[in-house]
Design an enzyme around this catalytic site. Structure first.
Site, PDB file in Angstrom:
ATOM      1  N   LYS A   1      62.268   5.982  76.004  1.00 52.07           N
ATOM      2  CA  LYS A   1      62.102   4.914  74.837  1.00 52.07           C
ATOM      3  C   LYS A   1      63.168   3.992  74.692  1.00 52.07           C
ATOM      4  CE  LYS A   1      64.019   7.939  71.191  1.00 52.07           C
ATOM      5  NZ  LYS A   1      63.677   8.415  69.931  1.00 52.07           N
TER       6      LYS A   1
ATOM      7  N   ARG B   1      60.874  14.657  59.239  1.00 56.06           N
ATOM      8  CA  ARG B   1      60.745  13.368  59.458  1.00 56.06           C
ATOM      9  C   ARG B   1      59.229  13.409  60.232  1.00 56.06           C
ATOM     10  NH1 ARG B   1      63.992  10.719  64.709  1.00 56.06           N
ATOM     11  NH2 ARG B   1      62.863  12.393  65.691  1.00 56.06           N
TER      12      ARG B   1
ATOM     13  N   TYR C   1      86.605 -17.394  63.843  1.00 50.79           N
ATOM     14  CA  TYR C   1      86.037 -17.590  62.620  1.00 50.79           C
ATOM     15  C   TYR C   1      87.089 -16.570  61.599  1.00 50.79           C
ATOM     16  CZ  TYR C   1      81.528 -19.635  63.342  1.00 50.79           C
ATOM     17  OH  TYR C   1      80.651 -20.170  64.048  1.00 50.79           O
TER      18      TYR C   1
ATOM     19  N   MET D   1      78.605 -15.106  67.342  1.00 48.54           N
ATOM     20  CA  MET D   1      77.178 -14.623  68.001  1.00 48.54           C
ATOM     21  C   MET D   1      77.098 -14.843  69.401  1.00 48.54           C
ATOM     22  SD  MET D   1      73.698 -16.323  66.628  1.00 48.54           S
ATOM     23  CE  MET D   1      73.852 -15.974  64.982  1.00 48.54           C
TER      24      MET D   1
END
Length: 389
Positions: free
Chosen positions: A39, A138, A267, A315
């Site tokens: 997955k 769950r 930053y 980023m």
């Protein structure tokens, strides 16, 4: 379309996946089978290639979380049984499961009845796996209600029970008391079903951690996720097998510059140069999966040397201190994770207060996945062009 001159990428060593499957299978005694959990795009490694290699190495089952993940594998020509580990309830979902021969998890009586009604309208039968909640809280029916649940599904002709399973909540803990309680509850369910002359075709409860530490709980299938990718669920489980991490993260230098003492980097001025330095900007950032919380805390590898990452990770970019690296150039490759770096997913997870699973799954798909046994030498600067930054 760019092929070799990527700004940043993930390398996947499929020979490591094969090795890990073989190592994991060495702990099993026939007829116990291995389910490879692929997955989340095989924890960021590439679900199609990992699935194919895992099956070739001896995995009998594949586990995914969603229907699209299963369909992707079917479109790739994979015919092995694929179990949907997540809950599915919609009419279109059920029809897709039947069409693509996927095997859903059934978690409660209501879901079972919905499946039966939909499948009856299309005259289809599907193999299903019944989930018993023994303490994870769950998905699944409460273990004390399992008998009635199984008996209901038994009488729904469009559902064929293929397995009954549960999932551990604390298998990677040193304190095994709750895990043992869950195992006892699961065994009580299986014993009670046998007393009613119901023998499940398959039962399973082990994830990687339980597989390593509790061989008496292997039953018919073990589900291995993290171990498949070469990592251990906990430090105290490292002595059981020789696993090899399969994932490496690399990026290219896009600029090299001299900065003077007192110059701030990135930053927030989180790094101030203590003396004159040479720094390099690297084309990778938190949008690619490098956690911002690692800023100023990791060392990476470039041209055979370990150097510090400096300044706040942004980023799409970050900076490294290359003051003592000779002949550094634009296009040189920096290794952030795996391979010849000092970093593992476990190291990063410990630094930012998470788990290695999240680190592996965090590398975004704008980073190409490249099987290192199938590609050219990506460390060659001649392949690089600043036009593609």
């Amino acid at each position: 379309m760019l092929k070799q001159n990527h700004r940043a990428w993930v390398e996947v060593d499929l020979s490591a996946i094969k090795h890990n499957v073989q190592q994991l299978k060495s702990l099993l005694t026939a007829p116990t089978e291995l389910m490879a959990i692929v997955k989340a795009d095989a924890y960021g490694h590439g679900a199609i290639d990992v699935s194919q290699v895992a099956i070739e190495a001896g995995a009998a089952w594949l586990g995914v979380a969603t229907i699209p993940e299963g369909i992707q594998l079917r479109h790739a020509g994979i015919t092995a049984p694929i179990v949907i580990l997540g809950a599915t309830n919609g009419i279109d979902e059920i029809k897709a499961i039947a069409e693509y021969r996927l095997q859903p998890t059934i978690c409660n009586p209501k879901q079972a009845l919905i499946y039966h009604e939909v499948l009856a309208t299309i005259q289809e039968q599907v193999s299903v796996h019944l989930k018993i909640d023994t303490g994870m809280s769950r998905l699944g029916v409460n273990w004390q209600e399992a008998m009635a649940f199984v008996q209901l599904v038994q009488h729904l002709p469009n559902l064929e029970i293929t397995s009954i399973y549960s999932h551990f909540a604390t298998a990677d803990d040193r304190d095994r008391r709750f895990m043992h309680l869950q195992a006892q509850r699961f065994e009580q369910v299986i014993t009670a079903l046998k007393a009613e002359d119901f023998h499940a075709p398959r039962i399973h409860i082990c994830n990687t951690a339980a597989m390593l530490s509790e061989p008496h709980l292997h039953y018919d299938i073990v589900r291995t996720g993290l171990g498949l990718y070469g990592l251990y669920p906990a430090p105290h489980l490292q002595s059981y097998l020789d696993l090899r991490p399969a994932l490496t993260v690399k990026a290219r230098i896009t600029q090299v510059k001299e900065i003077s003492a007192g110059t701030s980097v990135s930053y927030g001025q989180s790094f101030i140069a203590p003396q004159d330095m040479k720094m390099a900007t690297v084309a990778i950032g938190y949008a690619d999966g490098i956690p911002r919380g690692l800023s100023n805390r990791i060392r990476v590898s470039v041209n055979g040397q370990k150097v510090a990452q400096i300044g706040t990770i942004t980023m799409d970019q970050c900076a490294i201190d290359v003051s003592h690296v000779p002949n550094i150039n634009v296009g040189d490759v920096v290794t952030f994770l795996g391979s010849d770096s000092e970093n593992t997913a476990d190291d990063w997870a410990n630094l930012v207060g998470t788990i290695s699973w999240e680190i592996l799954c965090g590398f975004k798909h704008r980073l190409p996945r490249i099987n290192i046994t199938k590609t050219v030498d990506l460390t060659d600067r001649r392949l690089f062009s600043s036009d593609h930054i």
